[in-house]
Write an enzyme that holds these catalytic residues in place. Structure first.
Site, PDB file in Angstrom:
ATOM      1  N   GLU A 170      -6.232   2.220 -13.682  1.00 55.64           N
ATOM      2  CA  GLU A 170      -5.004   1.650 -14.230  1.00 55.64           C
ATOM      3  C   GLU A 170      -4.266   2.676 -15.091  1.00 55.64           C
ATOM      4  O   GLU A 170      -3.030   2.766 -15.045  1.00 55.64           O
ATOM      5  CB  GLU A 170      -5.333   0.403 -15.058  1.00 55.64           C
ATOM      6  CG  GLU A 170      -5.824  -0.774 -14.233  1.00 55.64           C
ATOM      7  CD  GLU A 170      -4.804  -1.224 -13.210  1.00 55.64           C
ATOM      8  OE1 GLU A 170      -3.598  -1.185 -13.503  1.00 55.64           O
ATOM      9  OE2 GLU A 170      -5.214  -1.605 -12.098  1.00 55.64           O
ATOM     10  N   HIS A 195       3.999   1.709 -10.263  1.00 54.24           N
ATOM     11  CA  HIS A 195       2.582   1.572 -10.617  1.00 54.24           C
ATOM     12  C   HIS A 195       1.779   1.081  -9.415  1.00 54.24           C
ATOM     13  O   HIS A 195       0.703   1.621  -9.103  1.00 54.24           O
ATOM     14  CB  HIS A 195       2.461   0.599 -11.794  1.00 54.24           C
ATOM     15  CG  HIS A 195       1.056   0.255 -12.176  1.00 54.24           C
ATOM     16  ND1 HIS A 195       0.417   0.803 -13.264  1.00 54.24           N
ATOM     17  CD2 HIS A 195       0.160  -0.604 -11.619  1.00 54.24           C
ATOM     18  CE1 HIS A 195      -0.803   0.309 -13.353  1.00 54.24           C
ATOM     19  NE2 HIS A 195      -0.987  -0.554 -12.365  1.00 54.24           N
ATOM     20  N   GLU A 196       2.300   0.075  -8.724  1.00 55.49           N
ATOM     21  CA  GLU A 196       1.584  -0.472  -7.572  1.00 55.49           C
ATOM     22  C   GLU A 196       1.579   0.509  -6.401  1.00 55.49           C
ATOM     23  O   GLU A 196       0.601   0.589  -5.656  1.00 55.49           O
ATOM     24  CB  GLU A 196       2.204  -1.810  -7.154  1.00 55.49           C
ATOM     25  CG  GLU A 196       2.136  -2.892  -8.226  1.00 55.49           C
ATOM     26  CD  GLU A 196       0.722  -3.131  -8.724  1.00 55.49           C
ATOM     27  OE1 GLU A 196      -0.226  -3.018  -7.916  1.00 55.49           O
ATOM     28  OE2 GLU A 196       0.553  -3.411  -9.926  1.00 55.49           O
ATOM     29  N   HIS A 230      -1.307   2.777  -6.656  1.00 59.49           N
ATOM     30  CA  HIS A 230      -2.562   2.228  -6.127  1.00 59.49           C
ATOM     31  C   HIS A 230      -2.628   2.380  -4.607  1.00 59.49           C
ATOM     32  O   HIS A 230      -3.700   2.626  -4.045  1.00 59.49           O
ATOM     33  CB  HIS A 230      -2.684   0.753  -6.510  1.00 59.49           C
ATOM     34  CG  HIS A 230      -3.014   0.522  -7.956  1.00 59.49           C
ATOM     35  ND1 HIS A 230      -4.054   1.160  -8.588  1.00 59.49           N
ATOM     36  CD2 HIS A 230      -2.444  -0.283  -8.890  1.00 59.49           C
ATOM     37  CE1 HIS A 230      -4.114   0.762  -9.850  1.00 59.49           C
ATOM     38  NE2 HIS A 230      -3.146  -0.107 -10.061  1.00 59.49           N
TER      39      HIS A 230
END
Length: 659
Positions: A257, A173-174, A177
């Site tokens: 997100e 997930h990070e 980003h």
């Protein structure tokens, strides 16, 4: 509707920056008008003949408006300058501790292994890792201005309460980003919100000065009371500004997100990893309780980091249950069912909290170690429909579609490659001394001992950057055994240690590598790629993203001709075939390309790459695909061609996975 690719997401990130500035200016305008209204009410006894819209243009109105704008601007600029250090400064701001690359802690080691696997598989330099040791909640974030200087911060709760699959889901997930360009806008949002909060802070100061001072005359008391009332009005306006600031956070964050959740599933192909991590946040919580910056960081974190009122309106993330069901329909029900299976039979009585109830009532249902097992021991659910189909699984997919993605093949390669690294070699890459000597070893590997000693004698003695033959003797045999294909992946592993060098040490390292490269009066493509990589990630402008300058191919045709000439010659040994490849590659950029590729010097290549780096993100895929056409026309890519592709992709800020 097809999911946006890497370059579309990069372009969207740049547009979001413009939207953020527009929202900030709107908030500043509303705050300024509100403060001016207070000023008008305070001074209208003196200026009673003026309506409000005329008062705004009077000296009182202009001074008041100017003071507000200066105050808000100063607050933002001060925080902006404070965060100029990028991700490292943000990590220190929240009190995080850097994780030693050579750590012996098993949980920190597990995190590092996951991050390194993800970095090698995606082509992103390994981020520097930090841990918030005092935070028991489950959370994480990435920060920085560019992918090359990103840092990843996780809480102690994330390390201790998540199993490997769940931690991998959070890391993926990070990484999304990082790849999507979200970090830069997140850091800038912290600075902009600091300016909006300044009005409320001034109001609090005036309240303390007006209502909590003593020992003054009656006349002074009336002045203090007026000051306190003015401060109260400013504080109310400040809180309204905070409200709108949180709205800006929510507006910028929620969609990103959801995209990062979907990308995590694409990267790991395991919806229960990130789903289990989100479920545990719903059960155990993810709030940051030991830092005063929790609300400032809310939009950056994996889950909500601060408690706030009006959470349905101001939350930076969609609700936990909504995020889990968006990952895979029915996943929430399965996770609840597994949690229910962990409860003792004497707890399954009427009147007890049901495992299908709200997440807030589930904390007491956890097993003794606080884990809900969603790993390999759990029966797998139905396979999810991938939100972003992996480009590597579709035949005929252009190479640009693989940029910024992680496929099963690249992940398997990363795990296999990391497992075959000798322990001593890998541990040396985690130290500053070992990483520096590795950079030198890349330039002298394959040379005779006598020639290596002559080359290393060109480097001045230095406690850290000077030649250290004993360390190189440990690096060179492993480097030779691993082969040429291990050079760039190994360099990526060394980047966290190299980023710990001081600016002066970085400059000296690059100068030393250049001296070694130029020692034989000739520079190979790999040596050019090595020096370009070090300058790109360790140079003075490493933490700055280049601004877009070119939005059409017409302005950069000379650069494209130089680049395609080089790739056409690198893709084949036949002059006739090189001419054909060059014409095919340039056909997408001009109608009548030159009949034959020209000679290209390294100076021409350096200039061409510098121009192409300023190209709009939406125009970069065609450049990468044209280069790929030249080196893949024969159905294979050798090490030299791969390193050339990596050079171009790195200079275009386009992370290239293993090919």
């Amino acid at each position: 509707m097809a999911a946006p690719g890497f370059f579309e997401r990069q372009a969207n990130a740049r547009r979001n920056t413009g939207l953020l500035i527009l929202l900030f200016l709107t908030a500043v305008a509303l705050i300024t008008l509100s403060v001016c209204l207070v000023g008008y009410l305070v001074t209208r006894g003196e200026q009673s003949y003026l309506p409000f819209h005329y008062w705004l243009l009077s000296s009182h109105g202009l001074i008041t408006a100017g003071a507000v704008v200066v105050l808000v601007g100063a607050g933002s600029l001060i925080r902006w300058a404070d965060l100029a250090g990028g991700g490292t400064r943000v990590a220190k701001m929240v009190g995080a501790r850097p994780i030693d690359p050579n750590t012996r802690d098993p949980e920190e080691r597990r995190l590092r292994n996951i991050v390194e696997e993800m970095s090698i598989a995606s082509g992103v330099p390994v981020p520097e890792l930090y841990v918030m040791e005092q935070e028991a909640g489950i959370n994480a974030f990435v920060a920085g201005y560019t992918a090359g200087e990103a840092v990843m911060v996780v809480t102690h709760g994330a390390l201790t309460q998540l199993n490997r699959d769940e931690l991998q889901g959070v890391v993926a997930h990070e990484f999304s980003h990082i790849l999507n360009g979200d970090m830069r806008i997140n850091v800038r949002l912290i600075a902009l919100l600091a300016g909006i909060l300044m009005i409320g802070q001034v109001g609090q100061f005036l309240i303390r000065a007006g209502f909590y001072s003593s020992g003054r005359s009656r006349r002074d008391g009336r002045a203090q009371a007026a000051m306190g009332l003015l401060g109260l009005a400013l504080m109310v306006i400040g809180y309204i500004g905070v409200f709108f600031g949180r709205l800006i956070q929510a507006a910028v964050s929620r969609q990103r997100e959801s995209l990062a959740d979907a990308s995590s599933v694409q990267f790991t192909r395991n919806p229960e990893g990130i789903g289990g991590a989100l479920f545990k946040i719903g059960v155990k919580g993810g709030y940051l309780d030991t830092t005063s910056h929790a609300s400032d960081m809310n939009h950056m974190c994996f889950g909500e980091s601060a408690r706030m009122k009006f959470s349905a309106l101001l939350a930076s993330h969609p609700p936990i249950e909504e995020r889990i069901n968006a990952i895979q329909p029915g996943l929430m029900t399965r996770l609840r069912s597994r949690l229910r299976d962990t409860r003792p039979s004497d707890r399954l009585q009427p009147g007890q909290d049901s495992a299908t109830g709200n997440l807030s009532g589930l904390a007491s249902n956890l097993s003794g170690d606080g884990h809900v097992d969603t790993g390999a021991h759990a029966a797998p659910g139905p396979a999810p429909a991938e939100p972003h189909p992996a480009p590597a699984t579709r035949p005929g997919t252009p190479l640009s579609a693989k940029v910024g993605t992680i496929s099963s093949q690249s992940e398997a390669f990363a795990i296999r490659w990391l497992n075959q690294l000798p322990a001593t070699f890998r541990n040396l890459l985690y130290t500053r001394t070992g990483a520096v000597q590795f950079c030198y070893a890349l330039t002298v590997c394959g040379l005779s001992r006598e020639t290596r000693e002559q080359r290393m004698a060109l480097i001045e003695p230095h406690p850290l950057l000077g030649p250290q033959p004993a360390i190189q003797e440990k690096l060179l045999p492993a480097l030779a055994a691993l082969g040429e294909g291990a050079r760039f992946p190994s360099l990526e592993l060394a980047m966290p240690a190299l980023r710990k060098l001081d600016p002066e040490e970085r400059t000296l390292l690059i100068a030393n590598v250049r001296a070694l490269v130029a020692a034989d009066k000739r520079i190979s493509l790999f040596e050019f790629a090595l020096t370009s990589f070090l300058e790109r990630h360790l140079g003075q402008d490493a933490e700055q993203a280049p601004a877009v300058r070119y939005r059409t191919y017409q302005a950069i045709l000379p650069a494209l001709r130089s680049l395609m000439s080089l790739f056409a010659r690198a893709g084949t040994g036949s002059a006739e075939e090189a001419r054909t490849l060059y014409q095919e590659a340039m056909a997408g950029f001009e109608q009548a390309p030159d009949s034959a590729p020209g000679e290209v010097s390294l100076k021409d290549l350096h200039k061409a790459l510098a121009m192409l780096n300023r190209l709009s993100p939406l125009l970069k895929p065609a450049v990468i695909d044209a280069c790929a056409h030249c080196v893949t026309h024969d159905g294979r890519i050798d090490v030299r061609e791969y390193e050339l592709m990596r050079l171009v992709a790195d200079q275009l800020d386009s992370p290239m996975p293993p090919l």
